[in-house]
Design a protein around this motif. Structure first.
Motif, PDB file in Angstrom:
ATOM      1  N   SER A  16       0.823  -1.209   0.000  1.00 34.05           N
ATOM      2  CA  SER A  16       0.000   0.000   0.000  1.00 34.05           C
ATOM      3  C   SER A  16       0.857   1.259   0.000  1.00 34.05           C
ATOM      4  CB  SER A  16      -0.966   0.017   1.186  1.00 34.05           C
ATOM      5  OG  SER A  16      -0.258   0.158   2.397  1.00 34.05           O
ATOM      6  N   TYR A  48       6.548   0.574  13.607  1.00 31.62           N
ATOM      7  CA  TYR A  48       5.091   0.625  13.640  1.00 31.62           C
ATOM      8  C   TYR A  48       4.564  -0.228  14.775  1.00 31.62           C
ATOM      9  CZ  TYR A  48       5.364  -3.874  11.175  1.00 31.62           C
ATOM     10  OH  TYR A  48       5.654  -5.168  10.818  1.00 31.62           O
ATOM     11  N   GLU A  81       1.376   7.712  11.792  1.00 32.10           N
ATOM     12  CA  GLU A  81       0.347   7.676  10.757  1.00 32.10           C
ATOM     13  C   GLU A  81      -0.544   6.450  10.950  1.00 32.10           C
ATOM     14  OE1 GLU A  81       0.276   8.234   6.031  1.00 32.10           O
ATOM     15  OE2 GLU A  81       1.390   6.482   6.708  1.00 32.10           O
ATOM     16  N   GLN A  83      -3.377   3.681  10.044  1.00 29.15           N
ATOM     17  CA  GLN A  83      -3.812   3.046   8.800  1.00 29.15           C
ATOM     18  C   GLN A  83      -4.617   1.794   9.136  1.00 29.15           C
ATOM     19  OE1 GLN A  83      -0.546   1.872   6.285  1.00 29.15           O
ATOM     20  NE2 GLN A  83      -1.863   1.062   4.697  1.00 29.15           N
ATOM     21  N   MET A 107     -11.754   8.064   7.433  1.00 23.98           N
ATOM     22  CA  MET A 107     -10.593   7.685   6.631  1.00 23.98           C
ATOM     23  C   MET A 107     -11.016   7.524   5.179  1.00 23.98           C
ATOM     24  SD  MET A 107      -8.878   4.825   9.150  1.00 23.98           S
ATOM     25  CE  MET A 107      -7.151   5.274   9.293  1.00 23.98           C
ATOM     26  N   TRP A 115      -6.674   5.596   5.225  1.00 23.40           N
ATOM     27  CA  TRP A 115      -5.888   6.554   5.987  1.00 23.40           C
ATOM     28  C   TRP A 115      -6.783   7.707   6.398  1.00 23.40           C
ATOM     29  CZ3 TRP A 115      -4.539   4.193   1.492  1.00 23.40           C
ATOM     30  CH2 TRP A 115      -3.397   3.401   1.503  1.00 23.40           C
ATOM     31  N   ALA A 119      -5.303  14.826   7.362  1.00 23.41           N
ATOM     32  CA  ALA A 119      -4.047  14.474   8.049  1.00 23.41           C
ATOM     33  C   ALA A 119      -3.853  15.262   9.340  1.00 23.41           C
ATOM     34  CB  ALA A 119      -2.855  14.681   7.114  1.00 23.41           C
ATOM     35  N   GLU A 122      -4.744  13.290  12.449  1.00 27.17           N
ATOM     36  CA  GLU A 122      -3.986  12.100  12.857  1.00 27.17           C
ATOM     37  C   GLU A 122      -3.557  12.167  14.323  1.00 27.17           C
ATOM     38  OE1 GLU A 122      -0.869  11.670   9.961  1.00 27.17           O
ATOM     39  OE2 GLU A 122      -2.210  10.691   8.525  1.00 27.17           O
TER      40      GLU A 122
END
Length: 167
Positions: A16, A48, A81, A83, A107, A115, A119, A122
């Motif tokens: 992705s 992550y 970030e 997801q 999202m 996402w 932004a 976030e």
């Protein structure tokens, strides 16, 4: 979480993100429902945290592998970030809703991932995750099936703290 689960999540995340070559992830540590991981890609480290749903609805369908990830990619100036990653294609132009303690974050979708639409929201989503106990992710599959996933937020703060110095 099993190595197969993490490897699947990693492959989906890399696909992705459009990253073709990366090393296998290394588990840093498991924090209750959330694991912290890292890998090297194009000379920089990506860290992550990842979790899998505690419940999937409707129970009568094959959802595939479902994950929620928050990543740090210092080499790309990306910090925390969020997801959502699904095991199926999402309906084109649909939205995924993430709800924590009555607050919903929207999202946008592309293929099998989603996402945060704005932004700038976030950090608020990550803060809500840290302060909450559970999270619900609602999506619509490419076939039009409405799906819902419940996640425990137990361990998210410690997992995020583990990757805050990712370099």
């Amino acid at each position: 979480m099993s190595v197969k689960t993490v490897a699947t999540a990693m492959a989906l995340m890399l696909a992705s993100a459009g990253i073709a070559s990366a090393q296998s992830p290394t588990r840093i540590q498991q924090f209750k429902a959330w694991g912290a991981y890292s890998y090297n890609s194009a000379g920089s480290t990506v860290c992550y945290v990842l979790s899998v749903p505690t419940a999937k609805e409707p129970a009568s369908v094959d959802h595939g592998d479902i994950f929620f990830i928050v990543s740090q990619r210092p080499g790309q100036n990306i910090s925390y970030e969020p997801q959502a990653m699904m095991g199926y294609p999402l309906q084109a132009s649909s939205k995924v809703n993430v709800t924590i303690d009555g607050k919903t974050f929207v999202m946008f979708t592309k293929d099998k991932a989603a996402w945060v639409e704005n932004a700038a929201e976030e950090p608020a989503l990550v803060a809500a995750m840290k302060g909450g106990t559970s999270m619900t992710v609602s999506a619509t599959s490419g076939r039009g099936t409405n799906t819902s996933y419940s996640y425990s937020l137990s361990g998210i703060s410690a997992a995020l703290k583990q990757i805050e110095t990712c370099k």
